[in-house]
Motif scaffolding. Structure first.
Motif, PDB file in Angstrom:
ATOM      1  N   ASP A  25       5.873  29.301 -46.333  1.00  0.00           N
ATOM      2  CA  ASP A  25       5.607  29.538 -44.908  1.00  0.00           C
ATOM      3  C   ASP A  25       4.549  28.572 -44.393  1.00  0.00           C
ATOM      4  OD1 ASP A  25       7.446  31.579 -44.818  1.00  0.00           O
ATOM      5  OD2 ASP A  25       5.969  33.194 -45.028  1.00  0.00           O
ATOM      6  N   ALA A  26       3.573  28.252 -45.236  1.00  0.00           N
ATOM      7  CA  ALA A  26       2.523  27.320 -44.833  1.00  0.00           C
ATOM      8  C   ALA A  26       3.101  25.947 -44.515  1.00  0.00           C
ATOM      9  CB  ALA A  26       1.473  27.213 -45.932  1.00  0.00           C
ATOM     10  N   LEU A  29      -4.564  29.539 -42.445  1.00  0.00           N
ATOM     11  CA  LEU A  29      -5.102  30.384 -43.508  1.00  0.00           C
ATOM     12  C   LEU A  29      -3.943  30.958 -44.322  1.00  0.00           C
ATOM     13  CD1 LEU A  29      -7.516  31.876 -44.803  1.00  0.00           C
ATOM     14  CD2 LEU A  29      -7.296  33.585 -42.995  1.00  0.00           C
ATOM     15  N   VAL A  30      -3.918  30.677 -45.624  1.00  0.00           N
ATOM     16  CA  VAL A  30      -2.791  31.067 -46.476  1.00  0.00           C
ATOM     17  C   VAL A  30      -3.287  31.986 -47.597  1.00  0.00           C
ATOM     18  CG1 VAL A  30      -0.774  30.237 -47.727  1.00  0.00           C
ATOM     19  CG2 VAL A  30      -1.918  28.719 -46.090  1.00  0.00           C
ATOM     20  N   ASP A  31      -2.896  33.243 -47.530  1.00  0.00           N
ATOM     21  CA  ASP A  31      -3.283  34.215 -48.566  1.00  0.00           C
ATOM     22  C   ASP A  31      -2.264  35.342 -48.545  1.00  0.00           C
ATOM     23  OD1 ASP A  31      -4.752  36.545 -49.888  1.00  0.00           O
ATOM     24  OD2 ASP A  31      -6.237  34.951 -50.099  1.00  0.00           O
ATOM     25  N   ASP A  32      -1.876  35.834 -49.734  1.00  0.00           N
ATOM     26  CA  ASP A  32      -0.832  36.848 -49.772  1.00  0.00           C
ATOM     27  C   ASP A  32      -1.368  38.272 -49.643  1.00  0.00           C
ATOM     28  OD1 ASP A  32      -1.965  36.420 -52.349  1.00  0.00           O
ATOM     29  OD2 ASP A  32      -0.325  37.514 -53.276  1.00  0.00           O
ATOM     30  N   ILE A  66      -6.759  26.506 -45.383  1.00  0.00           N
ATOM     31  CA  ILE A  66      -7.555  27.285 -46.333  1.00  0.00           C
ATOM     32  C   ILE A  66      -6.582  28.116 -47.141  1.00  0.00           C
ATOM     33  CG2 ILE A  66      -9.372  29.011 -46.594  1.00  0.00           C
ATOM     34  CD1 ILE A  66     -10.398  28.179 -43.830  1.00  0.00           C
ATOM     35  N   LEU A  67      -6.617  27.992 -48.459  1.00  0.00           N
ATOM     36  CA  LEU A  67      -5.575  28.641 -49.249  1.00  0.00           C
ATOM     37  C   LEU A  67      -6.093  29.189 -50.572  1.00  0.00           C
ATOM     38  CD1 LEU A  67      -4.552  26.397 -51.672  1.00  0.00           C
ATOM     39  CD2 LEU A  67      -3.975  25.187 -49.573  1.00  0.00           C
ATOM     40  N   ASP A  68      -5.379  30.197 -51.051  1.00  0.00           N
ATOM     41  CA  ASP A  68      -5.663  30.791 -52.354  1.00  0.00           C
ATOM     42  C   ASP A  68      -4.877  30.027 -53.415  1.00  0.00           C
ATOM     43  OD1 ASP A  68      -6.518  32.472 -54.339  1.00  0.00           O
ATOM     44  OD2 ASP A  68      -5.430  34.227 -53.652  1.00  0.00           O
ATOM     45  N   LEU A  69      -5.308  30.116 -54.676  1.00  0.00           N
ATOM     46  CA  LEU A  69      -4.566  29.489 -55.761  1.00  0.00           C
ATOM     47  C   LEU A  69      -3.469  30.385 -56.305  1.00  0.00           C
ATOM     48  CD1 LEU A  69      -7.295  27.687 -57.933  1.00  0.00           C
ATOM     49  CD2 LEU A  69      -5.721  26.685 -56.264  1.00  0.00           C
ATOM     50  N   LEU A  95       0.992  23.798 -53.566  1.00  0.00           N
ATOM     51  CA  LEU A  95       0.805  23.694 -52.114  1.00  0.00           C
ATOM     52  C   LEU A  95      -0.198  22.596 -51.781  1.00  0.00           C
ATOM     53  CD1 LEU A  95       1.289  24.633 -49.253  1.00  0.00           C
ATOM     54  CD2 LEU A  95      -0.389  26.469 -49.608  1.00  0.00           C
ATOM     55  N   ILE A  96      -1.266  22.496 -52.546  1.00  0.00           N
ATOM     56  CA  ILE A  96      -2.239  21.423 -52.311  1.00  0.00           C
ATOM     57  C   ILE A  96      -1.556  20.066 -52.396  1.00  0.00           C
ATOM     58  CG2 ILE A  96      -4.305  20.254 -53.198  1.00  0.00           C
ATOM     59  CD1 ILE A  96      -5.233  22.998 -54.247  1.00  0.00           C
TER      60      ILE A  96
END
Length: 213
Positions: free
Chosen positions: A42-43, A8-11, A56-59, A69-70
């Motif tokens: 980090d991802a 899970l990737v979100d700042d 799962i990531l934010d834009l 990142l995608i």
């Protein structure tokens, strides 16, 4: 589906913890392990050191953008499913996410009720997008208008977003690791593609189309 490993990737710490809680809550014999991180760099490190089934990531993140990142994940870790979870509901963001290799797109206000369903759909080999977006996305993917934000490259879109947010060319150059001259070139291309005569017109266009960081 029982023992998935999810990255899970979100700042935003509060968002990360809330989503982690949803994913890790036992249900239907499900027991998922969730690793959280706050940036694209980090991802990538996490993906290189441990196996994951879904990212799962934010834009909108500092440093590496969600679209970058995608692309990195699809190139380096092609077996990992990518689900975008974003506050952006505008068509151009959804289309760009899929064009760069995402398997699904979910808005954050739908996460509480749809997140687990979306992950399961991806793991079954499908794609996922909320019903209200699906028809528009198909239409946009098959027919792109020149004077639309979709006509911009991903980097041009990123530069436009930062101009709309009030950043100076120097600040944009610093954040995107490019020269001020390159920023100026992107700005000119944006204006040409969108047929906008000035920076003010470009910013107004961005506001009207709800393009923001």
């Amino acid at each position: 589906m029982r023992g998935l490993h999810v990255l899970l990737v979100d700042d935003h710490a509060i968002v990360r913890e809330g989503l982690k809680f949803i994913l890790e809550t036992p249900a239907d014999n499900r027991h998922w392990q969730v690793k959280v991180t706050s940036s694209g760099f980090d991802a990538i490190d996490c993906l290189r050191t441990a196996p994951f089934d879904v990212a799962i990531l934010d834009l909108s993140m500092p440093g590496m953008s969600g679209l970058d990142l995608i692309r990195r994940i699809r190139h380096e870790f092609p077996k990992v499913k990518v689900l975008v979870l974003s506050m952006h509901t505008e068509d151009q963001y959804v289309v760009r996410a899929f064009r760069n290799g995402a398997h699904g797109y979910l808005t954050k206000d739908s996460a509480g009720s749809e997140l687990v369903t979306a992950v399961c759909k991806l793991m079954q080999g499908g794609t996922y997008v909320t019903a209200c977006m699906a028809e528009r996305v198909v239409q946009l993917l098959s027919s792109i208008e020149n004077a639309s934000p979709i006509a911009l490259s991903d980097r041009e879109m990123e530069v436009l977003r930062r101009f709309v947010a009030g950043q100076t060319p120097a600040e944009i150059a610093r954040d995107l690791h490019m020269s001020v001259k390159t920023v100026s070139t992107h700005k000119s291309r944006i204006q040409d593609k969108l047929q906008l005569p000035s920076l003010a017109a470009m910013i107004r266009y961005g506001i009207e189309h709800e393009i923001s960081l």
